[in-house]
Design a protein around this motif. Structure first.
Motif, mmCIF file in Angstrom:
data_model
loop_
_atom_site.group_PDB
_atom_site.id
_atom_site.type_symbol
_atom_site.label_atom_id
_atom_site.label_comp_id
_atom_site.label_asym_id
_atom_site.label_seq_id
_atom_site.Cartn_x
_atom_site.Cartn_y
_atom_site.Cartn_z
ATOM 1 N N GLY A 147 48.886 47.658 -24.190
ATOM 2 C CA GLY A 147 48.029 46.558 -24.610
ATOM 3 C C GLY A 147 48.400 46.014 -25.965
ATOM 4 N N TRP A 148 47.648 45.008 -26.413
ATOM 5 C CA TRP A 148 47.927 44.339 -27.678
ATOM 6 C C TRP A 148 47.260 45.106 -28.820
ATOM 7 C CZ3 TRP A 148 48.764 41.966 -23.241
ATOM 8 C CH2 TRP A 148 49.768 40.988 -23.179
ATOM 9 N N ARG A 149 48.090 45.569 -29.769
ATOM 10 C CA ARG A 149 47.600 46.414 -30.847
ATOM 11 C C ARG A 149 48.203 45.970 -32.179
ATOM 12 N NH1 ARG A 149 45.082 47.142 -27.058
ATOM 13 N NH2 ARG A 149 44.654 49.050 -25.872
ATOM 14 N N GLY B 123 50.680 42.071 -36.379
ATOM 15 C CA GLY B 123 50.383 41.741 -34.983
ATOM 16 C C GLY B 123 49.106 40.930 -34.820
ATOM 17 N N PRO B 124 48.436 41.098 -33.671
ATOM 18 C CA PRO B 124 48.647 42.117 -32.629
ATOM 19 C C PRO B 124 49.901 41.872 -31.794
ATOM 20 C CG PRO B 124 46.958 40.578 -31.914
ATOM 21 C CD PRO B 124 47.291 40.197 -33.329
ATOM 22 N N TRP B 125 50.541 42.986 -31.411
ATOM 23 C CA TRP B 125 51.741 42.958 -30.598
ATOM 24 C C TRP B 125 51.511 43.702 -29.288
ATOM 25 C CZ3 TRP B 125 55.036 39.584 -32.301
ATOM 26 C CH2 TRP B 125 55.202 39.382 -33.679
ATOM 27 N N ALA B 126 52.196 43.275 -28.249
ATOM 28 C CA ALA B 126 52.105 43.943 -26.960
ATOM 29 C C ALA B 126 52.821 45.286 -27.011
ATOM 30 C CB ALA B 126 52.716 43.071 -25.864
ATOM 31 N N GLN B 127 52.143 46.315 -26.503
ATOM 32 C CA GLN B 127 52.715 47.662 -26.430
ATOM 33 C C GLN B 127 52.755 48.093 -24.969
ATOM 34 O OE1 GLN B 127 53.785 49.339 -29.083
ATOM 35 N NE2 GLN B 127 52.623 48.672 -30.871
ATOM 36 N N PHE B 128 53.867 48.735 -24.583
ATOM 37 C CA PHE B 128 53.970 49.256 -23.219
ATOM 38 C C PHE B 128 55.046 50.342 -23.236
ATOM 39 C CE2 PHE B 128 54.451 49.626 -18.753
ATOM 40 C CZ PHE B 128 53.364 49.017 -18.139
ATOM 41 N N THR C 19 51.787 36.755 -18.825
ATOM 42 C CA THR C 19 52.162 36.777 -17.411
ATOM 43 C C THR C 19 53.140 37.905 -17.121
ATOM 44 O OG1 THR C 19 51.833 34.402 -17.198
ATOM 45 C CG2 THR C 19 53.222 35.461 -15.546
ATOM 46 N N ARG C 20 54.159 38.031 -17.955
ATOM 47 C CA ARG C 20 55.146 39.086 -17.747
ATOM 48 C C ARG C 20 54.525 40.465 -17.957
ATOM 49 N NH1 ARG C 20 58.363 41.215 -14.623
ATOM 50 N NH2 ARG C 20 60.122 42.368 -15.490
ATOM 51 N N PHE C 21 53.630 40.590 -18.915
ATOM 52 C CA PHE C 21 52.961 41.869 -19.149
ATOM 53 C C PHE C 21 52.180 42.290 -17.902
ATOM 54 C CE2 PHE C 21 49.780 44.783 -20.702
ATOM 55 C CZ PHE C 21 50.440 45.521 -21.679
ATOM 56 N N SER C 22 51.480 41.355 -17.285
ATOM 57 C CA SER C 22 50.741 41.658 -16.061
ATOM 58 C C SER C 22 51.673 42.139 -14.958
ATOM 59 C CB SER C 22 49.971 40.425 -15.581
ATOM 60 O OG SER C 22 48.928 40.091 -16.461
ATOM 61 N N GLU C 23 52.865 41.572 -14.889
ATOM 62 C CA GLU C 23 53.846 42.021 -13.896
ATOM 63 C C GLU C 23 54.271 43.455 -14.175
ATOM 64 O OE1 GLU C 23 55.824 37.591 -13.045
ATOM 65 O OE2 GLU C 23 56.916 39.112 -14.199
ATOM 66 N N ASP D 120 43.443 47.802 -14.861
ATOM 67 C CA ASP D 120 42.565 46.632 -14.757
ATOM 68 C C ASP D 120 42.242 46.072 -16.136
ATOM 69 O OD1 ASP D 120 42.520 46.735 -12.000
ATOM 70 O OD2 ASP D 120 40.733 48.014 -11.926
ATOM 71 N N ALA D 121 41.979 46.958 -17.096
ATOM 72 C CA ALA D 121 41.700 46.501 -18.463
ATOM 73 C C ALA D 121 42.932 45.823 -19.062
ATOM 74 C CB ALA D 121 41.266 47.675 -19.326
ATOM 75 N N LEU D 122 44.113 46.348 -18.766
ATOM 76 C CA LEU D 122 45.335 45.756 -19.286
ATOM 77 C C LEU D 122 45.575 44.368 -18.687
ATOM 78 C CD1 LEU D 122 47.664 48.883 -19.282
ATOM 79 C CD2 LEU D 122 46.718 47.716 -21.281
#
Length: 226
Positions: free
Chosen positions: A110-112, A125-130, A175-179, A196-198
């Motif tokens: 998520g974005w942190r 940030g916030p920046w996307a983390q995965f 969009t790409r994060f959801s993928e 689901d939260a993500l």
């Protein structure tokens, strides 16, 4: 500006960062990290970019791939070509310079925000983390950002060209994060994420990171090309 991008064959999406590089005059040439050429086989690169991956840089079954990419990074830096790494790509640069990569005690999704000592090269940030791995940069590197999971950004000037790496994903759109969540839902659940939260978070942030990513890419280019 000739930019070589090391990526998995099934995920050649440099996103906001790649888009900004093109706007700055770059020609992106993608390399399959499972079949990388030697640095001598590249055509006068101005920059090497290493994208993220679902693989782990510490895993035994990735040893040969990691060694090949680390050698490419070292040879590029020795030859005067700067390098930029994102998530797994940042970990690879750290490995190439003498750092270590390991399975993280705490995965991040998520974005942190991150804790930063360099607001230009590693903004909060916030920046996307995965990611489920973490890394320690080489002794020659300077850490410029951290989180509870470990290093979030570093720079290095020990060789003939400069290098920068981030653990977060400035390039990714909502969009790409959801993928990613859809493709790696089992991994998210296993490491404590809530798919689901993500997905809701990805919708909420959508493409709001574009300008932050462009500013970061500009700052990184200015520093790498000094």
């Amino acid at each position: 500006m000739r930019v070589y991008v090391s990526a998995d064959a099934d995920d050649r999406q440099a996103g906001f960062v790649g888009g900004r590089l093109v706007e700055r005059g770059a020609e992106l040439r993608y390399l399959d990290r499972d079949a990388l050429p030697t640095y001598a086989g590249l055509d006068a690169p101005d920059l090497l970019v290493l994208l993220g991956s679902a693989r782990s840089a510490w895993a035994d079954d990735q040893r040969d791939v990691v060694a090949s990419e680390a050698a490419l990074v070292r040879d590029a830096l020795d030859a005067g070509t700067p390098a930029m790494g994102i998530c797994y790509g940042g970990q690879l640069i750290a490995r190439a310079l003498g750092g270590t990569v390991q399975r993280a005690e705490t995965a991040e999704f998520g974005w942190r925000d991150v804790a930063s000592i360099d607001p230009e090269l590693c903004p909060v940030g916030p920046w996307a983390q995965f990611h489920g791995d973490s890394f320690k940069p080489a002794p020659t590197s300077r850490v410029i950002g951290t989180s509870a999971a470990g290093c979030q950004g570093f720079v290095d000037e020990s060789l003939q060209a400069r290098a920068i790496g981030w653990q977060f994903h400035p390039e990714v759109s909502g969009t790409r994060f959801s993928e990613w969540v859809d493709e790696l839902e089992g991994f998210c659940v296993e490491r404590g994420g809530d798919p689901d939260a993500l997905r809701r978070e990805a919708v909420a942030y959508a493409d709001t990171g574009r300008l932050r990513a462009h500013d970061l890419t500009d700052a990184a280019l200015a520093w790498l090309m000094m």
